[in-house]
Design a protein around this motif. Structure first.
Motif, mmCIF file in Angstrom:
data_model
loop_
_atom_site.group_PDB
_atom_site.id
_atom_site.type_symbol
_atom_site.label_atom_id
_atom_site.label_comp_id
_atom_site.label_asym_id
_atom_site.label_seq_id
_atom_site.Cartn_x
_atom_site.Cartn_y
_atom_site.Cartn_z
ATOM 1 N N PHE A 2 0.814 -1.210 0.000
ATOM 2 C CA PHE A 2 0.000 0.000 0.000
ATOM 3 C C PHE A 2 0.851 1.264 0.000
ATOM 4 O O PHE A 2 0.324 2.366 0.158
ATOM 5 N N SER A 3 2.154 1.120 -0.166
ATOM 6 C CA SER A 3 3.036 2.288 -0.185
ATOM 7 C C SER A 3 3.464 2.679 -1.588
ATOM 8 O O SER A 3 4.183 3.670 -1.751
ATOM 9 N N GLN A 4 3.029 1.911 -2.601
ATOM 10 C CA GLN A 4 3.391 2.209 -3.982
ATOM 11 C C GLN A 4 2.177 2.080 -4.886
ATOM 12 O O GLN A 4 1.238 1.330 -4.586
ATOM 13 N N LEU A 5 2.226 2.825 -5.997
ATOM 14 C CA LEU A 5 1.167 2.705 -6.991
ATOM 15 C C LEU A 5 1.250 1.355 -7.680
ATOM 16 O O LEU A 5 2.348 0.868 -7.986
ATOM 17 N N SER A 6 0.106 0.746 -7.937
ATOM 18 C CA SER A 6 0.058 -0.518 -8.668
ATOM 19 C C SER A 6 -0.335 -0.230 -10.109
ATOM 20 O O SER A 6 -1.425 0.291 -10.372
ATOM 21 N N SER A 7 0.551 -0.543 -11.027
ATOM 22 C CA SER A 7 0.259 -0.307 -12.441
ATOM 23 C C SER A 7 -0.921 -1.160 -12.911
ATOM 24 O O SER A 7 -1.709 -0.723 -13.755
ATOM 25 N N ASP A 8 -1.060 -2.364 -12.354
ATOM 26 C CA ASP A 8 -2.191 -3.224 -12.737
ATOM 27 C C ASP A 8 -3.520 -2.593 -12.333
ATOM 28 O O ASP A 8 -4.503 -2.649 -13.083
ATOM 29 N N HIS A 9 -3.564 -1.981 -11.159
ATOM 30 C CA HIS A 9 -4.790 -1.336 -10.704
ATOM 31 C C HIS A 9 -5.113 -0.096 -11.539
ATOM 32 O O HIS A 9 -6.289 0.202 -11.784
ATOM 33 N N ILE A 10 -4.083 0.621 -11.970
ATOM 34 C CA ILE A 10 -4.306 1.788 -12.822
ATOM 35 C C ILE A 10 -4.926 1.361 -14.149
ATOM 36 O O ILE A 10 -5.893 1.963 -14.632
ATOM 37 N N VAL A 11 -4.374 0.296 -14.748
ATOM 38 C CA VAL A 11 -4.920 -0.212 -16.015
ATOM 39 C C VAL A 11 -6.353 -0.701 -15.822
ATOM 40 O O VAL A 11 -7.238 -0.424 -16.646
ATOM 41 N N ALA A 12 -6.606 -1.423 -14.730
ATOM 42 C CA ALA A 12 -7.957 -1.931 -14.464
ATOM 43 C C ALA A 12 -8.948 -0.781 -14.281
ATOM 44 O O ALA A 12 -10.092 -0.835 -14.761
ATOM 45 N N THR A 13 -8.534 0.279 -13.585
ATOM 46 C CA THR A 13 -9.408 1.435 -13.396
ATOM 47 C C THR A 13 -9.693 2.131 -14.715
ATOM 48 O O THR A 13 -10.827 2.568 -14.976
ATOM 49 N N LEU A 14 -8.682 2.227 -15.570
ATOM 50 C CA LEU A 14 -8.880 2.824 -16.886
ATOM 51 C C LEU A 14 -9.845 2.002 -17.739
ATOM 52 O O LEU A 14 -10.713 2.547 -18.434
ATOM 53 N N GLU A 15 -9.706 0.679 -17.690
ATOM 54 C CA GLU A 15 -10.605 -0.177 -18.463
ATOM 55 C C GLU A 15 -12.037 -0.065 -17.960
ATOM 56 O O GLU A 15 -12.991 -0.086 -18.747
ATOM 57 N N ARG A 16 -12.200 0.066 -16.656
ATOM 58 C CA ARG A 16 -13.534 0.256 -16.098
ATOM 59 C C ARG A 16 -14.107 1.620 -16.503
ATOM 60 O O ARG A 16 -15.301 1.731 -16.823
ATOM 61 N N LEU A 17 -13.268 2.634 -16.541
ATOM 62 C CA LEU A 17 -13.706 3.954 -16.993
ATOM 63 C C LEU A 17 -14.119 3.907 -18.461
ATOM 64 O O LEU A 17 -15.127 4.511 -18.853
ATOM 65 N N ALA A 18 -13.343 3.180 -19.276
ATOM 66 C CA ALA A 18 -13.673 3.060 -20.699
ATOM 67 C C ALA A 18 -15.029 2.389 -20.890
ATOM 68 O O ALA A 18 -15.834 2.808 -21.737
ATOM 69 N N ALA A 19 -15.307 1.339 -20.093
ATOM 70 C CA ALA A 19 -16.603 0.648 -20.196
ATOM 71 C C ALA A 19 -17.747 1.562 -19.772
ATOM 72 O O ALA A 19 -18.809 1.591 -20.414
ATOM 73 N N ARG A 20 -17.551 2.327 -18.713
ATOM 74 C CA ARG A 20 -18.588 3.246 -18.247
ATOM 75 C C ARG A 20 -18.880 4.318 -19.292
ATOM 76 O O ARG A 20 -20.038 4.646 -19.575
ATOM 77 N N CYS A 21 -17.804 4.871 -19.869
ATOM 78 C CA CYS A 21 -17.978 5.926 -20.867
ATOM 79 C C CYS A 21 -18.644 5.381 -22.125
ATOM 80 O O CYS A 21 -19.515 6.032 -22.710
ATOM 81 N N ARG A 22 -18.279 4.169 -22.529
ATOM 82 C CA ARG A 22 -18.865 3.568 -23.729
ATOM 83 C C ARG A 22 -20.340 3.244 -23.518
ATOM 84 O O ARG A 22 -21.155 3.391 -24.440
ATOM 85 N N ASP A 23 -20.692 2.797 -22.323
ATOM 86 C CA ASP A 23 -22.104 2.497 -22.039
ATOM 87 C C ASP A 23 -22.947 3.771 -22.036
ATOM 88 O O ASP A 23 -24.105 3.757 -22.469
ATOM 89 N N ARG A 24 -22.383 4.855 -21.555
ATOM 90 C CA ARG A 24 -23.139 6.100 -21.425
ATOM 91 C C ARG A 24 -23.122 6.912 -22.723
ATOM 92 O O ARG A 24 -24.127 7.509 -23.114
ATOM 93 N N PHE A 25 -21.939 6.953 -23.395
ATOM 94 C CA PHE A 25 -21.781 7.762 -24.614
ATOM 95 C C PHE A 25 -21.136 6.883 -25.695
ATOM 96 O O PHE A 25 -19.925 6.977 -25.942
ATOM 97 N N ALA A 26 -21.933 6.055 -26.309
ATOM 98 C CA ALA A 26 -21.415 5.055 -27.249
ATOM 99 C C ALA A 26 -20.721 5.673 -28.456
ATOM 100 O O ALA A 26 -19.748 5.113 -28.981
ATOM 101 N N SER A 27 -21.194 6.829 -28.917
ATOM 102 C CA SER A 27 -20.644 7.428 -30.132
ATOM 103 C C SER A 27 -19.653 8.554 -29.865
ATOM 104 O O SER A 27 -19.184 9.200 -30.803
ATOM 105 N N ALA A 28 -19.329 8.794 -28.607
ATOM 106 C CA ALA A 28 -18.430 9.904 -28.277
ATOM 107 C C ALA A 28 -16.986 9.562 -28.643
ATOM 108 O O ALA A 28 -16.524 8.430 -28.428
ATOM 109 N N SER A 29 -16.274 10.539 -29.192
ATOM 110 C CA SER A 29 -14.864 10.319 -29.539
ATOM 111 C C SER A 29 -13.982 10.231 -28.300
ATOM 112 O O SER A 29 -12.819 9.808 -28.391
ATOM 113 N N LEU A 30 -14.519 10.615 -27.141
ATOM 114 C CA LEU A 30 -13.765 10.456 -25.897
ATOM 115 C C LEU A 30 -13.410 8.996 -25.650
ATOM 116 O O LEU A 30 -12.383 8.695 -25.026
#
Length: 243
Positions: A2-30
């Motif tokens: 818990f004293s260092q950033l986990s690169s795996d958790h960062i990637v997992a959070t990004l993938e979850r953000l991508a899924a949320r954004c795609r579900d909400r704004f399917a056609s957005a270039s974001l």
């Protein structure tokens, strides 16, 4: 753990953000920008881990070159010493000074060469890190561009549209979510940059990481000002929080 950033958790959070954004704004270039950020995160995860490991082959070559330089220096010094002994009294003052000057020049050149060789690994790692950090800085500006025209004051409809006004078809809730996704993407871009500071002690790399973190924090702060305006415009803002 818990004293260092986990690169795996960062990637997992990004993938979850991508899924949320795609579900909400399917056609957005974001969505494409976040996907690009995921690709950078996966690549930078490998590279930042590699920066924390020594380049054994390069270090071995550097050590060999240093040993060869020292051996050559000893050989030259021995030859000069033997020549001075054989010359004896026949060597005048000017000849002695010329020999001393030549020896000093050799010592200085050898020291510079050894110092340069020992810094090769550091410079290679710095160059790799700065190239990756430059890409992260660029994508942060791209994310900021995607929220630039999302003006929450337009929700108040204080005046008529013009022919050049951007399309604003989002509802208050959708605009708030879109801005929130942009702020999260910027924050995660800063966390990807922080992986390099975590794996390096190079002051130049750390300064570049701090610059990106300050940049993304300032951009996120401006987005949150917009989010607060959107929430103030919603009658039940506290009850509509959702992903």
């Amino acid at each position: 753990m818990f004293s260092q950033l986990s690169s795996d958790h960062i990637v997992a959070t990004l993938e979850r953000l991508a899924a949320r954004c795609r579900d909400r704004f399917a056609s957005a270039s974001l969505n494409n920008v976040i996907d690009e950020l995921i690709g950078l995160a996966k690549r930078d995860r490998r590279r930042s881990q590699r920066l924390s490991r020594p380049y054994l082959l390069l270090r071995g070559g550097t050590l060999l070159a240093v040993l060869l330089a020292l051996t050559g220096l000893v050989f030259v010094g021995e030859r000069v010493f033997n020549w001075a002994q054989e010359s004896g009294a026949s060597a005048d003052v000017f000849t002695v000074f010329e020999g001393v000057e030549a020896g000093l020049n050799i010592v200085i050149l050898a020291a510079v060469a050894i110092f340069t060789l020992t810094r090769v690994e550091e410079r290679l790692k710095r160059s790799l890190a700065l190239d990756d950090l430059h890409e992260l800085r660029s994508i942060a500006h791209v994310i900021d561009m995607h929220q630039l025209t999302k003006d929450p004051t337009a929700l108040l409809r204080l005046g008529p549209r013009t022919a050049a006004s951007p399309d604003r078809a989002m509802s208050e809730f959708e605009l708030g979510r879109y801005l929130d996704y942009c702020a999260e993407a910027l924050s995660l871009a800063g966390k990807i940059a922080a992986l390099y500071a975590q794996s390096s002690r190079d002051p130049v790399v750390i300064a570049a990481v701090n610059d990106i973190e300050s940049l993304t924090s300032n951009m996120s702060a401006k987005i949150w000002q917009k989010i607060n305006i959107v929430r103030d415009a919603q009658p039940n803002a506290g009850e509509q929080r959702d992903d």
